[in-house]
Motif scaffolding. Sequence first.
Motif, short mmCIF file in Angstrom:
data_model
loop_
_atom_site.label_atom_id
_atom_site.label_comp_id
_atom_site.label_asym_id
_atom_site.label_seq_id
_atom_site.Cartn_x
_atom_site.Cartn_y
_atom_site.Cartn_z
N ASP A 379 0.83 -1.06 -0.08
CA ASP A 379 -0.10 0.08 -0.13
C ASP A 379 0.80 1.29 0.02
N PRO A 380 0.60 2.06 -1.08
CA PRO A 380 1.62 3.45 -0.93
C PRO A 380 1.26 4.12 0.11
N LEU A 381 0.07 4.06 0.81
CA LEU A 381 -0.08 4.83 2.00
C LEU A 381 0.56 4.72 3.39
N TRP A 382 1.25 3.51 3.05
CA TRP A 382 2.25 3.08 4.11
C TRP A 382 3.42 4.03 4.10
N LEU A 383 3.89 4.99 3.16
CA LEU A 383 4.71 5.66 3.16
C LEU A 383 4.31 6.97 3.84
N ASP A 384 4.74 7.45 4.76
CA ASP A 384 4.38 8.74 5.64
C ASP A 384 4.95 10.07 5.07
N VAL A 385 3.93 10.82 4.16
CA VAL A 385 4.08 11.88 3.67
C VAL A 385 4.32 13.30 4.81
N ASP A 386 4.05 12.86 6.14
CA ASP A 386 4.04 13.79 7.05
C ASP A 386 5.32 13.71 7.75
N ASP A 387 6.00 12.77 7.54
CA ASP A 387 7.00 12.56 8.37
C ASP A 387 7.91 13.96 8.38
N PRO A 388 8.41 14.30 9.37
CA PRO A 388 9.23 15.76 9.51
C PRO A 388 10.44 15.81 8.84
N ARG A 389 11.11 14.56 8.55
CA ARG A 389 12.53 14.52 8.09
C ARG A 389 12.25 14.10 6.45
N PHE A 390 11.54 12.97 6.25
CA PHE A 390 11.77 12.49 5.14
C PHE A 390 10.21 12.57 4.17
N GLY A 391 9.41 13.19 4.51
CA GLY A 391 8.03 13.21 4.04
C GLY A 391 7.87 13.56 2.64
N LYS A 392 9.06 14.49 1.90
CA LYS A 392 8.87 14.72 0.55
C LYS A 392 9.17 13.37 -0.11
N MET A 393 10.28 12.79 0.29
CA MET A 393 10.60 11.49 -0.45
C MET A 393 9.41 10.50 -0.48
N ALA A 394 8.62 10.51 0.69
CA ALA A 394 7.38 9.79 0.83
C ALA A 394 6.50 9.81 -0.33
N GLU A 395 6.37 11.34 -0.74
CA GLU A 395 5.50 11.76 -1.63
C GLU A 395 5.62 11.07 -3.16
N VAL A 396 6.87 11.16 -3.42
CA VAL A 396 7.25 10.69 -4.53
C VAL A 396 7.18 9.13 -4.75
N ARG A 398 5.38 7.32 -3.16
CA ARG A 398 3.73 6.89 -3.22
C ARG A 398 3.26 6.71 -4.78
N VAL A 399 3.66 7.85 -5.37
CA VAL A 399 3.45 8.08 -6.85
C VAL A 399 3.99 6.83 -7.60
N VAL A 400 5.49 6.47 -7.33
CA VAL A 400 5.96 5.59 -8.16
C VAL A 400 5.63 4.16 -7.72
N LYS A 401 5.02 4.05 -6.53
CA LYS A 401 4.41 2.74 -6.05
C LYS A 401 3.01 2.37 -6.84
N ALA A 402 2.34 3.52 -6.86
CA ALA A 402 1.09 3.38 -7.39
C ALA A 402 1.14 3.57 -8.96
N GLY A 403 2.04 4.20 -9.49
CA GLY A 403 1.93 4.21 -11.23
C GLY A 403 2.97 3.80 -12.13
N PHE A 404 3.99 3.26 -11.27
CA PHE A 404 5.26 2.80 -12.13
C PHE A 404 5.92 1.24 -11.84
N VAL A 405 5.21 0.56 -10.85
CA VAL A 405 5.49 -0.59 -10.43
C VAL A 405 5.15 -1.89 -11.09
N SER A 406 3.72 -1.76 -11.39
CA SER A 406 2.98 -3.25 -11.75
C SER A 406 3.10 -3.25 -13.06
N ASP A 407 2.77 -4.08 -13.82
CA ASP A 407 2.68 -4.35 -15.10
C ASP A 407 1.99 -3.24 -16.24
N VAL A 408 2.48 -2.93 -17.04
CA VAL A 408 1.74 -1.82 -18.08
C VAL A 408 0.46 -2.68 -18.98
N PRO A 409 -0.57 -2.11 -18.71
CA PRO A 409 -1.62 -2.90 -19.36
C PRO A 409 -1.70 -2.56 -20.86
#
Length: 449
Positions: A379-396, A398-409
Amino acid sequence: NRAMPPIKTLEQNKELILNNSKLHEQFDTCELLNNVKTMAVTRKENKVIRERAKRTMSLSVSKFEQMRGLGQKMTGALLGSLNMVEAADELNMDHVYVSFFDFLWGYTFIGPFSVLLWKRRTIVLRIRQFLWKRGLIKPSDCDYEALCATLLLEQTQAIHYCAKTDKDSERGNIAGFFFANFAYVDNDCNYQVADLFAVDIDLDTKRFVKAKLDDINLNAKETVILLWFNTIAAQHVKLHSMANWGVNVDDALADVNPFFRRSSVVTVMYNYFGYTSFNGFFKTWVEEGLASPGWEDPKKPFVQSFNHSIKEGVWQHGQIVDLVKYSEFINFVVKVRSIFFAEFQKHKEIFPGTDGEAMFVGTILHSLDHYFADWNLKDPLWLDVDDPRFGKMAEVGRVVKAGFVSDVPGLYFHKRYKGSGHPFYEAVYRKAAKINKKLADNMDTCIIK
């Protein structure tokens, strides 16, 4: 046309880890660093496999046959169209040229379906984030300590394993993973390089023990963000880059080995999309609220991370065999690698100019890295975008997990070893399936995600 850059030696990597550790006091008491000091090559370089993997001197099958038939011996970088003596200075993710028609074919039959995947999946991500913020849904629980171990043991990040505790250690059976010169992006969206990122994993329980980033002690949740970012912005792009030496888009292959040529075009085009085009998508994600404006910075922090890691290259990692009994991924890859090179040697004539090691990385290793990444981070939501140190990395992340990891249809062409109808790919698949059919079924013949 120069050869793939050589991998860095174990001694080079060991020296870098130890030197960087001396820059931070909190590593002074690290027991596993003492084991790194005595780390030695645990598996001698297999010269037979290295010879089997070596590319031929020409991209043309007929030229290769002509030279072999005449019994000519290679002198310097002559005889063929490829330089067999000099190696490239560093890896490169987007340097192979294709014809205009191949480029147009890629834009027509690959690009739209890749975009369709991330467009559709990021819409779902936005909806889920919206509902979660309003308390209407809740993502499944995440065991971050277990996930840390999984991300290290069941993906290609496992090459960062360096040492484990002695048998009589009071700490137990602990494995140390060390990332020297670790690229990351801080919460101001500035590209940074830490001297040393270190993670300890209990191999018996397969759980997180501790982690440090220079002078920062990390918890498991923070470590997951860093490991996932390293997956998408550092480790995985090395596979993409190496794959460029495992292709051949020469027109001469159209009749001799058309399936391989098409797979090569797919790999080259997807590397182009992934490296040159990817950063342009941040504008859309910022507008949609999926990413912070800092990701659009002209300095391109995400691409900076790409470039840093590609330039770092790959080092010897024979000690990874220590982890075979703890990892489904490593167990499979170690066994299939020898199968791949034995078959590659038999069919080498129809893969002119192709580096077998690069081809193995760009097909089997790359596709399984995707398969496990998709399975590991459910689940991409497991990455904490509100983390005070590393939240920005969690943002991208999430996007990569959602849209760029699984098979292209929607792809009309075949992309798996299984069912390819090609003598080489089918031979490798049949033997790999006897080891682990689930993983063998997910081996791709090209980079297409």
